[in-house]
Design a protein around this motif. Structure first.
Motif, PDB file in Angstrom:
ATOM      1  N   LEU A 110       5.578   5.893   5.870  1.00 51.24           N
ATOM      2  CA  LEU A 110       3.879   6.444   5.948  1.00 51.24           C
ATOM      3  C   LEU A 110       4.275   7.087   4.615  1.00 51.24           C
ATOM      4  N   TRP A 111       5.823   8.141   4.954  1.00 46.71           N
ATOM      5  CA  TRP A 111       5.647   9.411   3.653  1.00 46.71           C
ATOM      6  C   TRP A 111       6.223   8.820   2.624  1.00 46.71           C
ATOM      7  N   ARG A 112       6.946   7.648   2.810  1.00 47.66           N
ATOM      8  CA  ARG A 112       6.984   6.865   2.054  1.00 47.66           C
ATOM      9  C   ARG A 112       6.624   6.799   0.882  1.00 47.66           C
ATOM     10  N   SER A 113       5.285   6.270   1.218  1.00 45.27           N
ATOM     11  CA  SER A 113       4.400   4.634   0.658  1.00 45.27           C
ATOM     12  C   SER A 113       3.184   6.207   0.153  1.00 45.27           C
ATOM     13  N   VAL A 114       2.954   7.338   1.047  1.00 47.39           N
ATOM     14  CA  VAL A 114       2.777   8.193   0.726  1.00 47.39           C
ATOM     15  C   VAL A 114       3.101   9.148  -1.355  1.00 47.39           C
ATOM     16  N   VAL A 115       4.038   8.852  -0.603  1.00 49.09           N
ATOM     17  CA  VAL A 115       4.725   9.748  -1.747  1.00 49.09           C
ATOM     18  C   VAL A 115       5.209   8.811  -3.183  1.00 49.09           C
ATOM     19  N   VAL A 116       5.127   7.355  -2.972  1.00 49.32           N
ATOM     20  CA  VAL A 116       4.903   6.663  -4.339  1.00 49.32           C
ATOM     21  C   VAL A 116       3.398   6.470  -4.710  1.00 49.32           C
ATOM     22  N   PHE A 117       2.471   6.580  -3.741  1.00 44.22           N
ATOM     23  CA  PHE A 117       0.868   6.267  -4.244  1.00 44.22           C
ATOM     24  C   PHE A 117       0.825   7.722  -5.315  1.00 44.22           C
ATOM     25  N   ILE A 118       1.307   8.965  -4.281  1.00 49.14           N
ATOM     26  CA  ILE A 118       1.507   9.962  -5.550  1.00 49.14           C
ATOM     27  C   ILE A 118       2.077  10.051  -7.249  1.00 49.14           C
TER      28      ILE A 118
END
Length: 57
Positions: free
Chosen positions: A4-12
């Motif tokens: 989830l954290w990796r997905s948030v970082v990629v999105f940002i």
């Protein structure tokens, strides 16, 4: 949780890159009553060669 954290970082990161590479919006003021204190004047846009202002040319 790390997925989830990796997905948030990629999105940002994607949003930041999109915002940084998006063309800037420019606003041009339409001034039809320009008065130049000269007997003759000429203003040409350098990139396009479009005449922006001409007075007794």
């Amino acid at each position: 949780m790390s997925k989830l954290w990796r997905s948030v970082v990629v999105f940002i990161t994607a949003i930041s890159l999109w915002a940084g590479l998006a063309p800037a919006v420019s606003t041009q003021a339409a001034t039809s009553s320009v008065d130049v204190d000269a007997s003759a004047a000429l203003a040409i846009e350098a990139k396009t060669g479009k005449v922006l202002y001409a007075k007794k040319c």
